[in-house]
Scaffold this motif. Sequence first.
Motif, mmCIF file in Angstrom:
data_model
loop_
_atom_site.group_PDB
_atom_site.id
_atom_site.type_symbol
_atom_site.label_atom_id
_atom_site.label_comp_id
_atom_site.label_asym_id
_atom_site.label_seq_id
_atom_site.Cartn_x
_atom_site.Cartn_y
_atom_site.Cartn_z
ATOM 1 N N TRP A 1 0.966 -1.526 0.111
ATOM 2 C CA TRP A 1 -0.446 -0.087 -0.414
ATOM 3 C C TRP A 1 1.028 0.945 0.079
ATOM 4 C CZ3 TRP A 1 -1.516 4.618 2.037
ATOM 5 C CH2 TRP A 1 -2.866 4.912 2.102
ATOM 6 N N VAL A 2 1.024 2.296 -1.048
ATOM 7 C CA VAL A 2 1.706 3.092 -1.241
ATOM 8 C C VAL A 2 0.761 4.187 -1.958
ATOM 9 C CG1 VAL A 2 3.796 4.468 -2.684
ATOM 10 C CG2 VAL A 2 3.077 1.935 -1.865
ATOM 11 N N PRO A 3 1.036 5.235 -0.406
ATOM 12 C CA PRO A 3 0.097 6.284 -0.697
ATOM 13 C C PRO A 3 0.528 7.076 -1.329
ATOM 14 C CG PRO A 3 1.790 6.674 0.880
ATOM 15 C CD PRO A 3 1.784 5.348 0.913
ATOM 16 N N ASP A 4 -0.688 8.210 -3.017
ATOM 17 C CA ASP A 4 -0.189 8.957 -3.782
ATOM 18 C C ASP A 4 -0.288 10.696 -3.196
ATOM 19 O OD1 ASP A 4 -0.739 7.056 -5.629
ATOM 20 O OD2 ASP A 4 -2.877 6.990 -5.338
ATOM 21 N N ARG A 5 -1.035 10.464 -1.952
ATOM 22 C CA ARG A 5 -0.670 12.028 -0.797
ATOM 23 C C ARG A 5 -0.278 11.949 0.649
ATOM 24 N NH1 ARG A 5 -5.793 15.823 -1.236
ATOM 25 N NH2 ARG A 5 -4.348 17.295 -0.509
ATOM 26 N N LEU A 6 0.516 12.542 1.104
ATOM 27 C CA LEU A 6 0.641 12.138 2.242
ATOM 28 C C LEU A 6 0.055 13.916 3.714
ATOM 29 C CD1 LEU A 6 4.902 11.204 2.482
ATOM 30 C CD2 LEU A 6 2.492 9.847 3.646
ATOM 31 N N ILE A 7 -0.794 13.668 4.194
ATOM 32 C CA ILE A 7 -0.996 14.359 4.910
ATOM 33 C C ILE A 7 -0.700 14.308 6.270
ATOM 34 C CG2 ILE A 7 -3.343 16.340 5.365
ATOM 35 C CD1 ILE A 7 -3.683 15.149 2.651
ATOM 36 N N ASP B 1 9.528 9.447 3.651
ATOM 37 C CA ASP B 1 10.312 11.072 3.755
ATOM 38 C C ASP B 1 10.180 11.802 3.188
ATOM 39 O OD1 ASP B 1 12.131 9.674 5.344
ATOM 40 O OD2 ASP B 1 13.300 8.704 3.463
ATOM 41 N N ALA B 2 9.107 11.819 2.032
ATOM 42 C CA ALA B 2 8.336 12.630 1.070
ATOM 43 C C ALA B 2 7.607 14.093 2.333
ATOM 44 C CB ALA B 2 7.362 12.615 0.584
ATOM 45 N N ALA B 3 8.016 15.360 2.028
ATOM 46 C CA ALA B 3 7.147 16.165 2.762
ATOM 47 C C ALA B 3 5.365 15.920 2.220
ATOM 48 C CB ALA B 3 7.949 17.945 2.638
ATOM 49 N N PRO B 4 5.431 16.303 3.665
ATOM 50 C CA PRO B 4 3.475 15.760 3.959
ATOM 51 C C PRO B 4 3.064 17.232 3.447
ATOM 52 C CG PRO B 4 4.104 15.719 5.841
ATOM 53 C CD PRO B 4 5.781 16.176 5.489
ATOM 54 N N GLN B 5 1.739 17.281 2.888
ATOM 55 C CA GLN B 5 0.735 18.403 3.168
ATOM 56 C C GLN B 5 0.335 18.255 4.718
ATOM 57 O OE1 GLN B 5 -1.873 17.030 -0.326
ATOM 58 N NE2 GLN B 5 -1.738 19.035 -1.293
ATOM 59 N N THR B 6 -0.275 19.501 4.983
ATOM 60 C CA THR B 6 -0.558 19.601 5.763
ATOM 61 C C THR B 6 -1.962 20.443 6.265
ATOM 62 O OG1 THR B 6 0.596 22.037 6.686
ATOM 63 C CG2 THR B 6 2.209 19.481 7.191
ATOM 64 N N HIS B 7 -2.529 20.066 7.125
ATOM 65 C CA HIS B 7 -3.890 20.360 7.803
ATOM 66 C C HIS B 7 -4.443 20.805 8.642
ATOM 67 C CE1 HIS B 7 -8.099 21.896 7.413
ATOM 68 N NE2 HIS B 7 -8.576 21.547 5.955
ATOM 69 N N PRO B 8 -4.931 21.986 9.560
ATOM 70 C CA PRO B 8 -4.944 21.907 10.507
ATOM 71 C C PRO B 8 -6.064 21.075 11.435
ATOM 72 C CG PRO B 8 -5.338 24.270 10.041
ATOM 73 C CD PRO B 8 -4.635 23.469 8.701
ATOM 74 N N GLY B 9 -7.579 21.083 10.217
ATOM 75 C CA GLY B 9 -8.040 20.654 10.702
ATOM 76 C C GLY B 9 -7.634 18.829 11.578
ATOM 77 N N TRP B 10 -7.014 18.182 10.813
ATOM 78 C CA TRP B 10 -6.548 16.846 11.755
ATOM 79 C C TRP B 10 -6.165 17.044 12.793
ATOM 80 C CZ3 TRP B 10 -8.518 13.051 9.684
ATOM 81 C CH2 TRP B 10 -8.996 13.528 7.783
#
Length: 219
Positions: free
Chosen positions: A45-51, A68-77
């Motif tokens: 299972w390889v993700p297309d997006r990291l958040i 290692d890839a830089a994730p996107q961030t959202h404060p709702g999490w």
Amino acid sequence: MAELLVIRHAQASFGAGDAASYDRLSDLGHKQAEVAGRALRETGWVPDRLITGTLTRQKETLRSMGFDAAPQTHPGWNEYDFHDLLDARFGGEMPDLVREDRKTHFRTLRETILEWQAGGLSGARESWSDFTARVEAARAFATAEPVERVLVISSGGAIGQLVAASLEAPPKQMIALNLQIKNTSITRFVFSGSRFFLHEFNTTPHFAPPGAADLLTYS
């Protein structure tokens, strides 16, 4: 349908006297995250997006999982600020037993969340309605792009609310779900357009092998 995997952060530093001190993984937490990340990759299972949310313990979990890839961030999490809610309930003077004894802490937290949901704790920095709105905004953000696999690192309260909302459950079910959620457990949703369904809740297959059960924690 696309998949959204929401993983609760690994064990943080329970019993720390302030929010900043709590917001770091313990040594056990780093080990939990390593095991969870390895198990996920072994299934292919390889993700297309990291958040992640914006919390340190969430970002540390993702790094220790080996992504290692830089994730996107959202404060709702992010988690609701339970330090602030408890301070609002006790007028800034939280009893030592609530801070230091796990059983007392979680019983008191449940009572506090129910009061918050009912419109109490007017001195808290975030209202219950604001919390639920930001969790929904985070869900919309995570499912907006046309990808097949999204991996989110979040926290127990946000996950509990997302599950409760997906099932159209009463608000009080959020804390009942929240208190069950294990560190690095996987909650899986499937989605397509406006359709969004719970597929599995709070699973920890990475702790099933012999010896790994000792890694299981809830806070």
